[in-house]
Design a protein around this motif. Structure first.
Motif, PDB file in Angstrom:
ATOM      1  N   ALA A 218      10.795  39.780  42.919  1.00 22.85           N
ATOM      2  CA  ALA A 218      10.587  40.361  44.503  1.00 22.85           C
ATOM      3  C   ALA A 218       9.431  39.678  45.573  1.00 22.85           C
ATOM      4  O   ALA A 218       9.577  39.562  46.444  1.00 22.85           O
ATOM      5  CB  ALA A 218      10.103  41.815  44.581  1.00 22.85           C
ATOM      6  N   LYS A 219       7.899  39.451  45.089  1.00 19.89           N
ATOM      7  CA  LYS A 219       7.277  38.670  45.344  1.00 19.89           C
ATOM      8  C   LYS A 219       7.377  37.469  46.271  1.00 19.89           C
ATOM      9  O   LYS A 219       7.255  37.388  47.231  1.00 19.89           O
ATOM     10  CB  LYS A 219       5.973  38.459  44.917  1.00 19.89           C
ATOM     11  CG  LYS A 219       4.658  38.059  45.574  1.00 19.89           C
ATOM     12  CD  LYS A 219       4.463  38.910  46.681  1.00 19.89           C
ATOM     13  CE  LYS A 219       2.618  39.235  47.552  1.00 19.89           C
ATOM     14  NZ  LYS A 219       2.604  39.538  48.155  1.00 19.89           N
TER      15      LYS A 219
ATOM     16  N   TRP B  91      10.759  36.730  47.129  1.00 19.51           N
ATOM     17  CA  TRP B  91      11.201  36.734  48.212  1.00 19.51           C
ATOM     18  C   TRP B  91      10.593  37.251  49.587  1.00 19.51           C
ATOM     19  O   TRP B  91      11.040  37.332  50.741  1.00 19.51           O
ATOM     20  CB  TRP B  91      12.330  37.465  48.060  1.00 19.51           C
ATOM     21  CG  TRP B  91      13.524  37.321  46.914  1.00 19.51           C
ATOM     22  CD1 TRP B  91      14.444  36.740  45.708  1.00 19.51           C
ATOM     23  CD2 TRP B  91      14.744  36.002  47.302  1.00 19.51           C
ATOM     24  NE1 TRP B  91      14.471  36.027  45.224  1.00 19.51           N
ATOM     25  CE2 TRP B  91      15.553  35.993  46.196  1.00 19.51           C
ATOM     26  CE3 TRP B  91      14.672  35.406  48.853  1.00 19.51           C
ATOM     27  CZ2 TRP B  91      16.454  34.385  46.458  1.00 19.51           C
ATOM     28  CZ3 TRP B  91      15.892  34.497  48.899  1.00 19.51           C
ATOM     29  CH2 TRP B  91      16.401  34.216  47.874  1.00 19.51           C
ATOM     30  N   GLU B  92       9.515  38.394  49.127  1.00 20.31           N
ATOM     31  CA  GLU B  92       9.156  38.613  50.032  1.00 20.31           C
ATOM     32  C   GLU B  92       8.687  36.705  51.077  1.00 20.31           C
ATOM     33  O   GLU B  92       8.429  37.812  52.174  1.00 20.31           O
ATOM     34  CB  GLU B  92       7.837  40.266  49.536  1.00 20.31           C
ATOM     35  CG  GLU B  92       7.221  40.667  50.475  1.00 20.31           C
ATOM     36  CD  GLU B  92       5.991  41.691  50.226  1.00 20.31           C
ATOM     37  OE1 GLU B  92       4.862  41.740  50.388  1.00 20.31           O
ATOM     38  OE2 GLU B  92       6.101  42.034  48.530  1.00 20.31           O
TER      39      GLU B  92
ATOM     40  N   ALA C   7      10.887  35.416  53.337  1.00 23.49           N
ATOM     41  CA  ALA C   7      10.985  36.478  53.724  1.00 23.49           C
ATOM     42  C   ALA C   7      11.292  36.571  56.098  1.00 23.49           C
ATOM     43  O   ALA C   7      12.397  36.576  56.602  1.00 23.49           O
ATOM     44  CB  ALA C   7      11.175  38.373  54.225  1.00 23.49           C
TER      45      ALA C   7
ATOM     46  N   ASP D  55      17.337  38.214  56.851  1.00 25.06           N
ATOM     47  CA  ASP D  55      16.940  39.330  56.906  1.00 25.06           C
ATOM     48  C   ASP D  55      18.062  39.909  55.747  1.00 25.06           C
ATOM     49  O   ASP D  55      19.417  40.680  55.849  1.00 25.06           O
ATOM     50  CB  ASP D  55      16.761  40.511  57.923  1.00 25.06           C
ATOM     51  CG  ASP D  55      16.392  42.478  58.080  1.00 25.06           C
ATOM     52  OD1 ASP D  55      15.909  41.900  56.135  1.00 25.06           O
ATOM     53  OD2 ASP D  55      16.126  42.715  58.191  1.00 25.06           O
TER      54      ASP D  55
END
Length: 192
Positions: A45-46, A48-49, A52, A57
């Motif tokens: 998740a990090k 992809w964050e 971003a 989006d």
């Protein structure tokens, strides 16, 4: 604002912030140590964050699809570096990822407020971020001048790939492999 290498490194990703996100994705698998930097949900998740600001989006794609694209990209980049033909299925897979979420230009606003907005269509069971990464890879792989700057880190214990925008660049990062090489050279010069 684009995420910096220092921010990626603080999050546990030693190599990132390359001009093409596809290289950042390939570098999440450290072949020398068989370490998958996307191996746990939090780091996945990090990553992809942190990406971003460079991708459409959308929520992160399934891990299996991300790993599949990463594998395809590694095959194609390795083939380019070793000047060999890649597995034909890798090219087909890359094109499928790219076509999985096509885009269309849209006019938003009018007059001085008019702007071009890209709409991503995910109704083909694709994922916009993976399609964008695949499209970036296609752009790199189809541009011989730019592709000629693709490099593998000169450290034999490192598998990281990067674009050498400076022809003298041989290390993935100056603060990791580059620093290790400088320390090793200094040790050899001064050890007695």
């Amino acid at each position: 604002m684009r995420t910096t290498l220092a921010e990626f490194q603080a999050a546990g990703f030693p190599m990132a912030a390359e001009p093409v996100v596809a290289l950042d994705l390939v570098d999440t698998l450290m072949l020398a140590t068989d370490t998958d930097l996307l191996g746990d949900d939090t780091k996945y998740a990090k990553w992809w964050e942190l990406q971003a600001d460079r991708l459409p989006d959308a929520p992160p794609p399934p891990v299996s699809a991300t790993r599949r694209l990463r594998s395809v990209l590694r095959e194609l980049f390795d083939a380019a570096l070793t000047e060999r033909d890649p597995e034909p299925s890798a090219i087909e897979d890359l094109n499928a990822f790219s076509a999985g979420a096509p885009t269309s230009p849209r006019l938003e606003g009018w007059g001085e407020r008019a702007e071009l907005v890209v709409r991503w269509h995910d109704d083909y069971n694709g994922h916009p971020a993976l399609a964008a990464i695949a499209g970036g890879a296609i752009g790199l792989l189809s541009d011989p001048a730019r592709l000629s700057s693709l490099r593998r880190c000169a450290n034999p214990a490192c598998s990281m790939l990067f674009l050498a925008e400076n022809k003298r660049r041989v290390w993935c990062t100056a603060n990791l492999c580059g620093n290790r090489a400088r320390v090793a050279r200094h040790y050899e010069r001064t050890r007695g």
